[in-house]
Motif scaffolding. Structure first.
Motif, PDB file in Angstrom:
ATOM      1  N   MET A  60      70.993  25.371   4.620  1.00  0.00           N
ATOM      2  CA  MET A  60      69.623  25.084   4.202  1.00  0.00           C
ATOM      3  C   MET A  60      69.350  25.710   2.840  1.00  0.00           C
ATOM      4  SD  MET A  60      67.437  25.575   7.703  1.00  0.00           S
ATOM      5  CE  MET A  60      66.184  24.453   7.076  1.00  0.00           C
ATOM      6  N   GLY A  61      68.219  25.327   2.264  1.00  0.00           N
ATOM      7  CA  GLY A  61      67.805  25.922   1.000  1.00  0.00           C
ATOM      8  C   GLY A  61      66.796  25.051   0.298  1.00  0.00           C
ATOM      9  N   PRO A  62      66.039  25.617  -0.631  1.00  0.00           N
ATOM     10  CA  PRO A  62      65.082  24.826  -1.407  1.00  0.00           C
ATOM     11  C   PRO A  62      65.796  23.752  -2.213  1.00  0.00           C
ATOM     12  CG  PRO A  62      64.732  27.195  -1.725  1.00  0.00           C
ATOM     13  CD  PRO A  62      66.042  27.036  -1.020  1.00  0.00           C
ATOM     14  N   SER A  63      65.053  22.783  -2.676  1.00  0.00           N
ATOM     15  CA  SER A  63      65.606  21.732  -3.524  1.00  0.00           C
ATOM     16  C   SER A  63      66.250  22.354  -4.765  1.00  0.00           C
ATOM     17  CB  SER A  63      64.488  20.766  -3.947  1.00  0.00           C
ATOM     18  OG  SER A  63      64.978  19.765  -4.791  1.00  0.00           O
ATOM     19  N   GLY A  64      67.476  21.916  -5.079  1.00  0.00           N
ATOM     20  CA  GLY A  64      68.174  22.450  -6.236  1.00  0.00           C
ATOM     21  C   GLY A  64      68.865  23.774  -5.993  1.00  0.00           C
ATOM     22  N   ARG A 119      61.246  29.770  -1.239  1.00  0.00           N
ATOM     23  CA  ARG A 119      60.431  28.897  -2.094  1.00  0.00           C
ATOM     24  C   ARG A 119      59.435  29.724  -2.909  1.00  0.00           C
ATOM     25  NH1 ARG A 119      60.196  25.357   2.771  1.00  0.00           N
ATOM     26  NH2 ARG A 119      61.695  23.671   2.438  1.00  0.00           N
ATOM     27  N   ARG A 120      58.816  30.712  -2.269  1.00  0.00           N
ATOM     28  CA  ARG A 120      57.870  31.571  -2.985  1.00  0.00           C
ATOM     29  C   ARG A 120      58.575  32.364  -4.075  1.00  0.00           C
ATOM     30  NH1 ARG A 120      54.686  33.851   2.367  1.00  0.00           N
ATOM     31  NH2 ARG A 120      53.275  32.060   2.637  1.00  0.00           N
ATOM     32  N   ARG A 121      59.776  32.856  -3.766  1.00  0.00           N
ATOM     33  CA  ARG A 121      60.525  33.628  -4.749  1.00  0.00           C
ATOM     34  C   ARG A 121      60.922  32.754  -5.933  1.00  0.00           C
ATOM     35  NH1 ARG A 121      65.016  36.889  -1.906  1.00  0.00           N
ATOM     36  NH2 ARG A 121      63.106  37.773  -1.041  1.00  0.00           N
ATOM     37  N   SER A 122      61.345  31.518  -5.639  1.00  0.00           N
ATOM     38  CA  SER A 122      61.724  30.600  -6.717  1.00  0.00           C
ATOM     39  C   SER A 122      60.528  30.268  -7.597  1.00  0.00           C
ATOM     40  CB  SER A 122      62.305  29.310  -6.125  1.00  0.00           C
ATOM     41  OG  SER A 122      63.492  29.576  -5.400  1.00  0.00           O
ATOM     42  N   MET A 180      64.125  30.327  10.569  1.00  0.00           N
ATOM     43  CA  MET A 180      64.598  29.548   9.427  1.00  0.00           C
ATOM     44  C   MET A 180      63.433  29.098   8.541  1.00  0.00           C
ATOM     45  SD  MET A 180      67.618  30.047   9.999  1.00  0.00           S
ATOM     46  CE  MET A 180      68.074  29.357   8.412  1.00  0.00           C
ATOM     47  N   ASN A 181      62.313  28.761   9.165  1.00  0.00           N
ATOM     48  CA  ASN A 181      61.143  28.367   8.384  1.00  0.00           C
ATOM     49  C   ASN A 181      60.637  29.545   7.544  1.00  0.00           C
ATOM     50  OD1 ASN A 181      59.054  26.296   7.811  1.00  0.00           O
ATOM     51  ND2 ASN A 181      57.695  27.803   8.735  1.00  0.00           N
ATOM     52  N   ASP A 182      60.643  30.753   8.129  1.00  0.00           N
ATOM     53  CA  ASP A 182      60.222  31.944   7.390  1.00  0.00           C
ATOM     54  C   ASP A 182      61.148  32.210   6.200  1.00  0.00           C
ATOM     55  OD1 ASP A 182      58.136  32.342   9.121  1.00  0.00           O
ATOM     56  OD2 ASP A 182      59.127  33.917  10.287  1.00  0.00           O
ATOM     57  N   LEU A 183      62.450  32.063   6.415  1.00  0.00           N
ATOM     58  CA  LEU A 183      63.415  32.297   5.335  1.00  0.00           C
ATOM     59  C   LEU A 183      63.240  31.290   4.211  1.00  0.00           C
ATOM     60  CD1 LEU A 183      66.632  33.123   7.402  1.00  0.00           C
ATOM     61  CD2 LEU A 183      65.421  34.684   5.851  1.00  0.00           C
ATOM     62  N   ILE A 218      73.054  28.951   7.354  1.00  0.00           N
ATOM     63  CA  ILE A 218      73.195  29.631   6.067  1.00  0.00           C
ATOM     64  C   ILE A 218      72.072  29.149   5.149  1.00  0.00           C
ATOM     65  CG2 ILE A 218      74.634  29.819   3.999  1.00  0.00           C
ATOM     66  CD1 ILE A 218      77.060  29.452   5.863  1.00  0.00           C
ATOM     67  N   VAL A 219      71.450  30.069   4.454  1.00  0.00           N
ATOM     68  CA  VAL A 219      70.389  29.723   3.504  1.00  0.00           C
ATOM     69  C   VAL A 219      70.907  29.943   2.091  1.00  0.00           C
ATOM     70  CG1 VAL A 219      68.053  30.191   2.711  1.00  0.00           C
ATOM     71  CG2 VAL A 219      68.585  30.340   5.148  1.00  0.00           C
ATOM     72  N   PHE A 220      70.727  28.914   1.267  1.00  0.00           N
ATOM     73  CA  PHE A 220      71.163  28.950  -0.131  1.00  0.00           C
ATOM     74  C   PHE A 220      69.960  29.088  -1.044  1.00  0.00           C
ATOM     75  CE2 PHE A 220      75.563  28.259  -0.023  1.00  0.00           C
ATOM     76  CZ  PHE A 220      76.028  28.140  -1.334  1.00  0.00           C
TER      77      PHE A 220
END
Length: 273
Positions: free
Chosen positions: A38-42, A238-241, A230-233, A211-213
């Protein structure tokens, strides 16, 4: 291990335009386990899957798949590897509309000039609940049924690993749950190894590991993931990005078109709202 990445780097572009999609990734995937990425877009999650599967070349580092270093293989060797040792499940099913479910399932073997193991075929069909759908064409099946056919097709050659790219992206919640349960069952009952890219925290909760990317790196590695965790991660990443994104320059701000005085908002371009 079914798949292992060692110091894996993938860059796109050059000089000032370079994009670091993978930044020295080290990760292993055990046989007979279901892993979600998993991970945010990009973030690099799809690039990782495509590189692990030999669909994209690595800039540096090594990838060991079923004991073979695929970073040293030529195009012909990679084609044979994907044909015999890798299965793929796509968001859009990719079934051939003129063929029946059975013909679609055995298509990889047909293209390779090989005959299916009928006992394995029967086990797949019964495990995936497709026995009464074998003579139906894709247009005569629901989305969930079509994706189950696609799963059987991915497994028919007994691959070392199956890569699933957003396999429930085109399905409603009920069909998604059905397909994810069948993926989990194929791992549990058939001993398959599945690596799934998904943006859905609920989908990731069906996996043994998630795994979160973020920014080309692994930032979390969860065993027995829950949807809430997983939703929390993902929310945190996303907030950090967003917080790390550079502020727009004055030139960028000045480039935003301003509607004429009194003009309604609908006259603005959609992207400028």
């Amino acid at each position: 291990m079914a798949v292992e990445a060692i110091d894996l780097v993938k860059d796109y572009g050059e000089a000032d335009n370079v994009v670091h999609a993978l930044r020295g990734v080290n990760v292993s995937f055990e046989r007979g386990r279901f892993t979600a990425i998993m991970g945010p877009s990009g973030s690099g999650k799809s690039t990782l899957m495509h590189t692990l599967a030999g669909l994209d070349s690595a800039t540096s580092g090594r990838i060991l798949l079923d004991g073979a270093d695929i970073t040293t293989m030529n195009d012909k060797q990679l084609t044979l590897l994907r044909r015999h040792r890798i299965g793929f499940i796509f968001q859009s099913f990719n079934l051939l509309p003129m063929f029946t479910a059975e013909q679609n399932i055995v298509m990889p073997l047909t293209l390779a000039g090989e005959k299916p193991d009928r006992k394995w075929f029967a086990l797949l069909v019964d495990t995936l609940g497709l026995r009464d759908r074998l003579n139906h064409r894709p247009s005569e099946m629901s989305g969930g049924q079509q994706q189950r056919v696609a799963i059987a097709r991915a497994l028919i050659s007994k691959p070392a690993v199956v890569f699933a790219d957003e396999p429930t992206g085109n399905l409603d919640s009920s069909s998604s749950a059905e397909v994810l349960e069948f993926l989990r069952r194929s791992v549990r009952d058939l001993g398959q190894t599945i690596i799934m890219v998904t943006h859905d925290a609920v989908a990731a909760s069906y996996a043994d590991r998630a795994i979160v990317f973020a920014d080309g790196r692994i930032v979390a590695d969860e065993t027995s993931p829950s949807a809430e965790r997983m939703n929390d991660l993902l929310t945190s990443q996303r907030r950090r990005s967003a917080a790390m994104a550079p502020a727009p320059t004055m030139a960028q701000l000045m480039d935003v078109p301003v509607p004429p005085q009194g003009a309604p908002a609908r006259h603005m371009r959609q992207n400028d709202r």
